[in-house]
Design a protein around this motif. Structure first.
Motif, PDB file in Angstrom:
ATOM      1  N   GLY A   1       1.022  -1.285   0.089  1.00 17.33           N
ATOM      2  CA  GLY A   1       0.062  -0.129  -0.099  1.00 17.33           C
ATOM      3  C   GLY A   1       0.901   1.296   0.044  1.00 17.33           C
ATOM      4  O   GLY A   1       0.265   2.411  -0.284  1.00 17.33           O
ATOM      5  N   TYR A   2       1.946   1.011   0.455  1.00 18.52           N
ATOM      6  CA  TYR A   2       2.871   2.474   0.461  1.00 18.52           C
ATOM      7  C   TYR A   2       3.253   3.095  -0.901  1.00 18.52           C
ATOM      8  O   TYR A   2       3.058   4.301  -1.159  1.00 18.52           O
ATOM      9  N   LEU A   3       3.480   2.420  -1.910  1.00 22.47           N
ATOM     10  CA  LEU A   3       3.603   2.830  -3.205  1.00 22.47           C
ATOM     11  C   LEU A   3       2.367   3.637  -3.951  1.00 22.47           C
ATOM     12  O   LEU A   3       2.458   4.654  -4.385  1.00 22.47           O
ATOM     13  N   ASN A   4       1.251   3.057  -3.583  1.00 24.46           N
ATOM     14  CA  ASN A   4      -0.168   3.694  -4.016  1.00 24.46           C
ATOM     15  C   ASN A   4      -0.203   5.080  -3.409  1.00 24.46           C
ATOM     16  O   ASN A   4      -0.694   6.196  -3.858  1.00 24.46           O
ATOM     17  N   GLN A   5      -0.098   5.011  -1.993  1.00 26.02           N
ATOM     18  CA  GLN A   5      -0.211   6.202  -1.182  1.00 26.02           C
ATOM     19  C   GLN A   5       0.714   7.247  -1.745  1.00 26.02           C
ATOM     20  O   GLN A   5       0.654   8.395  -1.843  1.00 26.02           O
ATOM     21  N   HIS A   6       1.901   6.753  -1.846  1.00 28.10           N
ATOM     22  CA  HIS A   6       3.337   7.734  -2.353  1.00 28.10           C
ATOM     23  C   HIS A   6       2.685   8.435  -3.602  1.00 28.10           C
ATOM     24  O   HIS A   6       2.955   9.641  -4.000  1.00 28.10           O
ATOM     25  N   ILE A   7       2.282   7.784  -4.691  1.00 31.14           N
ATOM     26  CA  ILE A   7       2.053   8.257  -6.073  1.00 31.14           C
ATOM     27  C   ILE A   7       0.721   9.220  -5.995  1.00 31.14           C
ATOM     28  O   ILE A   7       0.811  10.172  -6.290  1.00 31.14           O
ATOM     29  N   HIS A   8      -0.140   8.856  -4.917  1.00 30.40           N
ATOM     30  CA  HIS A   8      -1.240   9.824  -4.595  1.00 30.40           C
ATOM     31  C   HIS A   8      -0.685  11.042  -4.393  1.00 30.40           C
ATOM     32  O   HIS A   8      -1.153  12.264  -4.582  1.00 30.40           O
ATOM     33  N   ASP A   9       0.198  10.916  -3.024  1.00 28.53           N
ATOM     34  CA  ASP A   9       0.534  12.260  -2.515  1.00 28.53           C
ATOM     35  C   ASP A   9       1.382  12.883  -3.229  1.00 28.53           C
ATOM     36  O   ASP A   9       1.368  14.250  -3.448  1.00 28.53           O
ATOM     37  N   LEU A  10       2.232  12.286  -4.159  1.00 30.84           N
ATOM     38  CA  LEU A  10       3.200  12.914  -5.130  1.00 30.84           C
ATOM     39  C   LEU A  10       2.340  13.822  -6.135  1.00 30.84           C
ATOM     40  O   LEU A  10       2.492  15.100  -6.190  1.00 30.84           O
ATOM     41  N   LEU A  11       1.340  13.141  -6.725  1.00 34.48           N
ATOM     42  CA  LEU A  11       0.535  13.822  -7.883  1.00 34.48           C
ATOM     43  C   LEU A  11      -0.268  14.912  -7.343  1.00 34.48           C
ATOM     44  O   LEU A  11      -0.506  16.024  -7.885  1.00 34.48           O
ATOM     45  N   VAL A  12      -0.922  14.926  -6.197  1.00 30.58           N
ATOM     46  CA  VAL A  12      -1.743  15.843  -5.435  1.00 30.58           C
ATOM     47  C   VAL A  12      -0.727  17.103  -5.338  1.00 30.58           C
ATOM     48  O   VAL A  12      -1.153  18.220  -5.545  1.00 30.58           O
ATOM     49  N   ASN A  13       0.393  16.914  -4.736  1.00 27.55           N
ATOM     50  CA  ASN A  13       1.386  17.821  -4.430  1.00 27.55           C
ATOM     51  C   ASN A  13       1.941  18.515  -5.762  1.00 27.55           C
ATOM     52  O   ASN A  13       1.900  19.848  -5.672  1.00 27.55           O
ATOM     53  N   LEU A  14       2.106  17.770  -6.775  1.00 26.29           N
ATOM     54  CA  LEU A  14       2.625  18.429  -8.096  1.00 26.29           C
ATOM     55  C   LEU A  14       1.389  19.151  -8.900  1.00 26.29           C
ATOM     56  O   LEU A  14       1.793  19.968  -9.497  1.00 26.29           O
ATOM     57  N   THR A  15       0.375  18.468  -9.076  1.00 26.81           N
ATOM     58  CA  THR A  15      -0.703  18.903  -9.778  1.00 26.81           C
ATOM     59  C   THR A  15      -1.442  19.901  -9.036  1.00 26.81           C
ATOM     60  O   THR A  15      -2.514  20.895  -9.679  1.00 26.81           O
ATOM     61  N   HIS A  16      -1.717  20.089  -7.540  1.00 30.01           N
ATOM     62  CA  HIS A  16      -2.746  20.618  -6.979  1.00 30.01           C
ATOM     63  C   HIS A  16      -4.146  20.486  -7.434  1.00 30.01           C
ATOM     64  O   HIS A  16      -4.994  21.001  -7.211  1.00 30.01           O
ATOM     65  N   ILE A  17      -4.309  19.084  -7.707  1.00 31.19           N
ATOM     66  CA  ILE A  17      -5.742  18.534  -7.983  1.00 31.19           C
ATOM     67  C   ILE A  17      -5.904  17.547  -6.721  1.00 31.19           C
ATOM     68  O   ILE A  17      -5.242  16.531  -6.364  1.00 31.19           O
ATOM     69  N   ASP A  18      -7.134  17.775  -6.205  1.00 32.15           N
ATOM     70  CA  ASP A  18      -7.580  16.565  -5.138  1.00 32.15           C
ATOM     71  C   ASP A  18      -8.031  15.383  -6.167  1.00 32.15           C
ATOM     72  O   ASP A  18      -8.748  15.202  -6.817  1.00 32.15           O
ATOM     73  N   MET A  19      -7.212  14.460  -5.268  1.00 34.17           N
ATOM     74  CA  MET A  19      -7.444  12.964  -6.114  1.00 34.17           C
ATOM     75  C   MET A  19      -8.270  11.953  -5.142  1.00 34.17           C
ATOM     76  O   MET A  19      -7.726  12.221  -3.714  1.00 34.17           O
ATOM     77  N   VAL A  20      -8.586  11.006  -5.548  1.00 33.78           N
ATOM     78  CA  VAL A  20      -9.666   9.892  -4.651  1.00 33.78           C
ATOM     79  C   VAL A  20      -8.517   8.985  -4.369  1.00 33.78           C
ATOM     80  O   VAL A  20      -7.472   8.596  -4.948  1.00 33.78           O
ATOM     81  N   HIS A  21      -8.356   8.779  -3.018  1.00 37.63           N
ATOM     82  CA  HIS A  21      -7.588   7.787  -2.350  1.00 37.63           C
ATOM     83  C   HIS A  21      -8.303   7.154  -1.195  1.00 37.63           C
ATOM     84  O   HIS A  21      -8.264   7.564  -0.148  1.00 37.63           O
ATOM     85  N   GLU A  22      -9.174   6.230  -1.432  1.00 37.29           N
ATOM     86  CA  GLU A  22     -10.001   5.603  -0.453  1.00 37.29           C
ATOM     87  C   GLU A  22      -9.781   3.873  -0.157  1.00 37.29           C
ATOM     88  O   GLU A  22      -9.197   3.222  -0.830  1.00 37.29           O
TER      89      GLU A  22
END
Length: 515
Positions: free
Chosen positions: A494-515
């Motif tokens: 689960g760490y890599l998926n959380q990392h990708i989510h947080d990374l892209l939210v920080n880079l794009t400033h778009i709120d993404m779903v992660h449930e």
């Protein structure tokens, strides 16, 4: 007296006259040869210039007026446009040739000789991972360039092979899988008939086909066709009005056999369809349906009312044996025989026995893994995110480095960037579901100059090759850091998926779903 040939002797005046005449003849011959050479060079330069393949068009032209527009994709009411194959020929820039390597070294693939256009310089960051999570950041200056567009040539060639005289279907070439085989670059591309276009109004074309087909053709290192194109005759079952047929091809060669992997919806039991991965043997022209010992875990990762999906397997050849990275997080690796018998040789899990979640499993499949230097393999994977505002999809592509001893994800890059103009030149086909431009990777070639050539489609519209330059610098730094601090194992489930989510939210400033 002078000697002009052999023992012939004559007076000085006669000698000078004869020599002058010979010089005049030779000068005339030189002028004729020089003129021929200049004309030949001019013709070659003109042919080379006008035969360059690219997505780039005159800025003042609309994309719909360009050669990439719908006029060449079989839209109803369009006019026939015949373009010679040489129109799409690229200009060569350097050496080619190739060879092979042992199981522990990177194969030396030929260099694709084409003009690098629309180049984009950027600093690509990324992280290495250990058993606790990310531990080191590596940033490298890279360059991405467009080196070739298979579109609209492939769409035109594919459309010619359909019995569709009404010309009401729309053809798109997606997912360009590429692989060097027997000195030639093999292309297998998905041909997508956009039936979604007609679904809302129930305004179907006169001639009905399955949505998806696979087109195959061989090219030389200048990307000139060396074979006729063909539609692979895969009789895939038809399940629905939209979404049938073979989708997302990948190419792999193992034990001298060339295989295409793809996914297609089919039923193993009555009324129990599954979107499953298939291997197709090119030489035998026959399917190999993988049988996983104990069954696919994806059946247990699907809601009751949804069809299970087991796709995007990433092939990896180690010591001439076929493996598939079945999933990246949690990391699962299959070993498969060429008869289709598969068994998990690496299978990570956690206390919840997590397998897959559409809203939480962002890092998904990608290109086959290519050997860089054993035990390090490289791939380009795609991520699928969903925006919180409208639940539209957001796609990115990332370099993934994997170690096969032990099996673990070593490194994941930030998203790969390309020139913004390439997104503008390719209209968004499915704008009901996707807002931002994207590339979707399925093919990968690592050539002898350490260029990383990626087969992608842009916005579901055009199939192109994107080259990543200076890639060797990145890989050598990643390997050096990994060797200095070798982890015991990869990151927690689960760490890599959380990392990708947080990374892209920080880079794009778009709120993404992660449930």
């Amino acid at each position: 007296m002078c000697v002009v040939s052999g023992s012939e002797k004559m007076s000085e005046d006669r000698c000078r006259a004869k020599c002058t005449a010979m010089l005049a003849i030779r000068w005339h011959m030189f002028r004729v040869c020089l003129s021929i050479a200049i004309v030949a060079m001019a013709a070659t330069m003109a042919f080379t210039y006008f035969s360059s393949r690219n997505l780039e068009r005159v800025d003042s032209k609309s994309v719909y007026d360009s050669d990439l527009g719908p006029v060449n994709r079989g839209l109803r009411g369009s006019n026939e446009i015949n373009l010679d194959r040489s129109y799409w020929s690229g200009r060569k820039t350097g050496g080619g040739g190739g060879g092979g390597g042992g199981s522990k070294t990177r194969p030396l693939d030929p260099v694709i000789q084409a003009v690098e256009r629309q180049c984009h310089d950027f600093a690509m960051g990324g992280y290495l991972f250990n058993e606790h999570g990310r531990h080191s950041m590596v940033t490298e200056d890279l360059v991405t360039c467009l080196v070739h567009s298979f579109s609209p040539y492939v769409e035109q060639e594919a459309a010619r092979r359909f019995l569709d005289p009404a010309r009401e279907n729309v053809y798109f070439a997606n997912s360009p899988a590429i692989l060097w085989n027997r000195g030639e670059l093999v292309l297998v591309s998905r041909i997508w008939l956009d039936r979604e276009k007609y679904e809302p109004k129930n305004d179907w074309p006169s001639n009905h086909f399955a949505d998806n087909w696979l087109y195959m053709q061989r090219f030389d290192d200048r990307l000139q066709p060396v074979s006729n194109g063909s539609i692979l005759g895969i009789p895939a079952p038809k399940q629905w009005w939209v979404g049938d047929g073979p989708i997302e091809p990948r190419l792999v060669e193992v034990q001298g056999r060339l295989l295409v992997t793809f996914n297609s919806a089919m039923a193993f039991k009555q009324n129990r369809p599954i979107d499953y991965t298939i291997m197709w043997d090119i030489d035998q022209n026959a399917p190999v349906i993988p049988h996983i010992e104990g069954g696919t875990p994806m059946v247990n990762a699907t809601d009751k009312d949804d069809m299970p999906r087991d796709k995007h397997w990433m092939a990896l050849v180690d010591n001439d044996r076929l493996f598939f990275v079945h999933n990246l997080d949690p990391l699962r690796v299959l070993h498969c025989t060429l008869a289709g018998f598969c068994k998990f040789v690496h299978r990570e899990t956690d206390r919840t026995r997590f397998i897959f979640s559409d809203a939480r499993s962002h890092l998904r499949g990608g290109t086959p893994f290519v050997l860089y230097r054993w035990p390090y393999y490289v791939s380009v994977a795609h991520t699928t995110m969903y925006k919180k505002t409208n639940h539209h999809r957001y796609y990115t592509a990332h370099v993934v480095v994997l170690s096969v001893r032990p099996y673990r994800v070593v490194y994941i890059s930030n998203d790969i960037q390309i020139h913004p103009k390439l997104y503008r030149m390719a209209p968004m086909v499915r704008d009901r579901y996707i807002d931002e431009g994207f590339i979707f990777p399925v093919g990968l070639v690592l050539d002898r100059d350490y260029n990383l050539d990626i087969g992608v489609h842009v916005n579901d519209y055009s199939s192109v090759l994107i080259r990543v330059k200076k890639f060797r610098n990145l890989m050598e730094r990643v390997i050096a850091v990994d060797i200095q601090r070798p982890p015991i194992r990869g990151p927690p489930v689960g760490y890599l998926n959380q990392h990708i989510h947080d990374l892209l939210v920080n880079l794009t400033h778009i709120d993404m779903v992660h449930e």
